[in-house]
Motif scaffolding. Structure first.
Motif, PDB file in Angstrom:
ATOM      1  N   LEU A 150       0.851  -1.176   0.000  1.00  0.00           N
ATOM      2  CA  LEU A 150       0.000   0.000   0.000  1.00  0.00           C
ATOM      3  C   LEU A 150       0.894   1.235   0.000  1.00  0.00           C
ATOM      4  N   ILE A 151       0.781   2.043  -1.031  1.00  0.00           N
ATOM      5  CA  ILE A 151       1.605   3.240  -1.180  1.00  0.00           C
ATOM      6  C   ILE A 151       0.730   4.461  -0.885  1.00  0.00           C
ATOM      7  N   PRO A 152       1.219   5.374  -0.042  1.00  0.00           N
ATOM      8  CA  PRO A 152       0.402   6.553   0.249  1.00  0.00           C
ATOM      9  C   PRO A 152       0.223   7.443  -0.971  1.00  0.00           C
ATOM     10  N   VAL A 153      -0.963   8.013  -1.072  1.00  0.00           N
ATOM     11  CA  VAL A 153      -1.277   8.991  -2.104  1.00  0.00           C
ATOM     12  C   VAL A 153      -1.384  10.334  -1.405  1.00  0.00           C
ATOM     13  N   VAL A 154      -0.555  11.279  -1.803  1.00  0.00           N
ATOM     14  CA  VAL A 154      -0.581  12.616  -1.232  1.00  0.00           C
ATOM     15  C   VAL A 154      -1.180  13.546  -2.281  1.00  0.00           C
ATOM     16  N   MET A 155      -2.257  14.206  -1.882  1.00  0.00           N
ATOM     17  CA  MET A 155      -2.952  15.116  -2.781  1.00  0.00           C
ATOM     18  C   MET A 155      -2.722  16.547  -2.283  1.00  0.00           C
ATOM     19  N   ALA A 156      -2.385  17.427  -3.205  1.00  0.00           N
ATOM     20  CA  ALA A 156      -2.157  18.830  -2.846  1.00  0.00           C
ATOM     21  C   ALA A 156      -2.838  19.729  -3.860  1.00  0.00           C
ATOM     22  N   ASP A 157      -3.266  20.882  -3.411  1.00  0.00           N
ATOM     23  CA  ASP A 157      -3.861  21.883  -4.291  1.00  0.00           C
ATOM     24  C   ASP A 157      -2.731  22.587  -5.043  1.00  0.00           C
ATOM     25  N   LEU A 158      -2.669  22.345  -6.329  1.00  0.00           N
ATOM     26  CA  LEU A 158      -1.604  22.903  -7.167  1.00  0.00           C
ATOM     27  C   LEU A 158      -2.114  24.031  -8.054  1.00  0.00           C
ATOM     28  N   THR A 159      -3.247  24.608  -7.706  1.00  0.00           N
ATOM     29  CA  THR A 159      -3.848  25.665  -8.508  1.00  0.00           C
ATOM     30  C   THR A 159      -2.858  26.787  -8.794  1.00  0.00           C
ATOM     31  N   ASP A 160      -2.077  27.165  -7.803  1.00  0.00           N
ATOM     32  CA  ASP A 160      -1.121  28.259  -7.962  1.00  0.00           C
ATOM     33  C   ASP A 160       0.278  27.773  -8.361  1.00  0.00           C
ATOM     34  N   HIS A 161       0.365  26.527  -8.802  1.00  0.00           N
ATOM     35  CA  HIS A 161       1.667  25.944  -9.160  1.00  0.00           C
ATOM     36  C   HIS A 161       1.591  25.245 -10.521  1.00  0.00           C
ATOM     37  N   PRO A 162       1.474  26.018 -11.594  1.00  0.00           N
ATOM     38  CA  PRO A 162       1.358  25.409 -12.926  1.00  0.00           C
ATOM     39  C   PRO A 162       2.578  24.577 -13.305  1.00  0.00           C
ATOM     40  N   ASP A 163       3.745  24.907 -12.771  1.00  0.00           N
ATOM     41  CA  ASP A 163       4.942  24.128 -13.079  1.00  0.00           C
ATOM     42  C   ASP A 163       4.840  22.705 -12.539  1.00  0.00           C
ATOM     43  N   ILE A 164       4.263  22.545 -11.364  1.00  0.00           N
ATOM     44  CA  ILE A 164       4.096  21.203 -10.795  1.00  0.00           C
ATOM     45  C   ILE A 164       2.962  20.471 -11.513  1.00  0.00           C
ATOM     46  N   GLN A 165       1.907  21.208 -11.896  1.00  0.00           N
ATOM     47  CA  GLN A 165       0.840  20.588 -12.684  1.00  0.00           C
ATOM     48  C   GLN A 165       1.393  20.052 -14.000  1.00  0.00           C
ATOM     49  N   GLU A 166       2.295  20.821 -14.602  1.00  0.00           N
ATOM     50  CA  GLU A 166       2.915  20.387 -15.861  1.00  0.00           C
ATOM     51  C   GLU A 166       3.738  19.128 -15.645  1.00  0.00           C
ATOM     52  N   LEU A 167       4.444  19.043 -14.526  1.00  0.00           N
ATOM     53  CA  LEU A 167       5.190  17.827 -14.197  1.00  0.00           C
ATOM     54  C   LEU A 167       4.255  16.625 -14.173  1.00  0.00           C
ATOM     55  N   LEU A 168       3.129  16.738 -13.495  1.00  0.00           N
ATOM     56  CA  LEU A 168       2.186  15.624 -13.418  1.00  0.00           C
ATOM     57  C   LEU A 168       1.635  15.269 -14.795  1.00  0.00           C
ATOM     58  N   ARG A 169       1.294  16.289 -15.574  1.00  0.00           N
ATOM     59  CA  ARG A 169       0.741  16.036 -16.915  1.00  0.00           C
ATOM     60  C   ARG A 169       1.746  15.329 -17.804  1.00  0.00           C
ATOM     61  N   VAL A 170       2.972  15.854 -17.855  1.00  0.00           N
ATOM     62  CA  VAL A 170       4.004  15.287 -18.722  1.00  0.00           C
ATOM     63  C   VAL A 170       4.420  13.898 -18.226  1.00  0.00           C
ATOM     64  N   HIS A 171       4.543  13.756 -16.929  1.00  0.00           N
ATOM     65  CA  HIS A 171       4.986  12.475 -16.367  1.00  0.00           C
ATOM     66  C   HIS A 171       4.005  11.354 -16.697  1.00  0.00           C
ATOM     67  N   GLY A 172       2.742  11.721 -16.918  1.00  0.00           N
ATOM     68  CA  GLY A 172       1.746  10.728 -17.304  1.00  0.00           C
ATOM     69  C   GLY A 172       1.967  10.135 -18.679  1.00  0.00           C
TER      70      GLY A 172
END
Length: 173
Positions: free
Chosen positions: A17-39
Motif C-alpha cells: 500500500l503506497i500513500p497517495v498525497v494530494m495537494a492543491d496545485l492551482t497556484d503551481h502550474p509548473d508542478i501541474q505540468e510535471l504531473l501532466r508530462v509524467h503521465g
C-alpha cells in the motif's frame, strides 16, 4: 496537503500500500505540468531529501525533478496529523503525488495525472524511528495517559498501525 490515502498495485513497490498525497496545485502550474508530462513518459529522475523542523513538529520531503520536467518543491507533513503518512513513505520508499482541491477525494478526481515518486533510503529512516516514537507517545498522552505509560505504549501503537498499512497485494499469476 489536502488529502491522503493509499493504493496498492501488483508489480508496484512489491504490491504494498503506497500513500497517495494530494495537494492543491492551482497556484503551481509548473508542478501541474510535471504531473501532466509524467503521465506520458515511463520514468523520470528525482532527487529527494528529508528535513526535520525544530522540535520535529514538521517533516519536509524536498523533491527535485530533473526530467521529464525540471522543477523543485517540498511537501510539508505536520507530525500531529500526518506521522502515519510519513511512516508509510519511509517504510515503502514511495508515494503517489496528485493534484486535488480541498475537499476532493482520490476516488472522485481525475487521477490520470499522478506521479509515483521513489524515495530511496538515505539514512533518514533511522532518525525517523525516534521521531515517530516520540510523536506516538505524544498522541497517546493526549488521551489522558501518563508520560511513562505513553512511552511504554508507543512501540505497540506503532506496531499495530504498521500492521494495518502494510497490506500487500498478492503477486500476479
Amino acid at each position: 496537503m489536502t488529502e491522503a490515502t493509499g493504493i496498492a498495485g501488483v508489480g508496484i513497490a512489491g504490491g504494498h500500500l503506497i500513500p497517495v498525497v494530494m495537494a492543491d496545485l492551482t497556484d503551481h502550474p509548473d508542478i501541474q505540468e510535471l504531473l501532466r508530462v509524467h503521465g506520458h513518459v515511463e520514468s523520470g529522475d528525482c532527487a529527494s531529501s528529508w528535513i526535520v523542523t525544530a522540535g520535529a513538529r514538521q517533516v519536509i520531503l524536498k523533491l527535485e525533478f530533473i526530467r521529464p520536467v525540471e522543477v523543485a518543491f517540498a511537501l510539508a507533513f505536520d507530525m500531529s496529523t500526518s506521522a502515519p503518512i510519513v511512516d508509510s513513505i519511509v517504510n515503502h520508499n514511495a508515494l503517489y503525488f496528485v493534484h486535488g482541491l480541498r475537499g476532493d477525494k482520490y476516488l472522485t478526481i481525475d487521477s490520470r495525472d499522478k506521479v509515483l515518486i521513489n524515495v530511496p533510503e538515505m539514512g533518514f529512516e533511522l532518525y525517523w524511528e525516534g521521531i515517530f516514537l516520540k510523536q506516538a507517545a505524544s498522541d497517546i498522552r493526549k488521551r489522558g495517559v501518563s508520560r511513562k505509560q505513553a512511552r511504554a505504549m508507543a512501540p505497540e501503537f506503532i506496531e499495530q498501525l504498521r500492521s494495518l498499512v502494510n497490506i500487500q497485494m498478492p503477486p500476479a499469476r
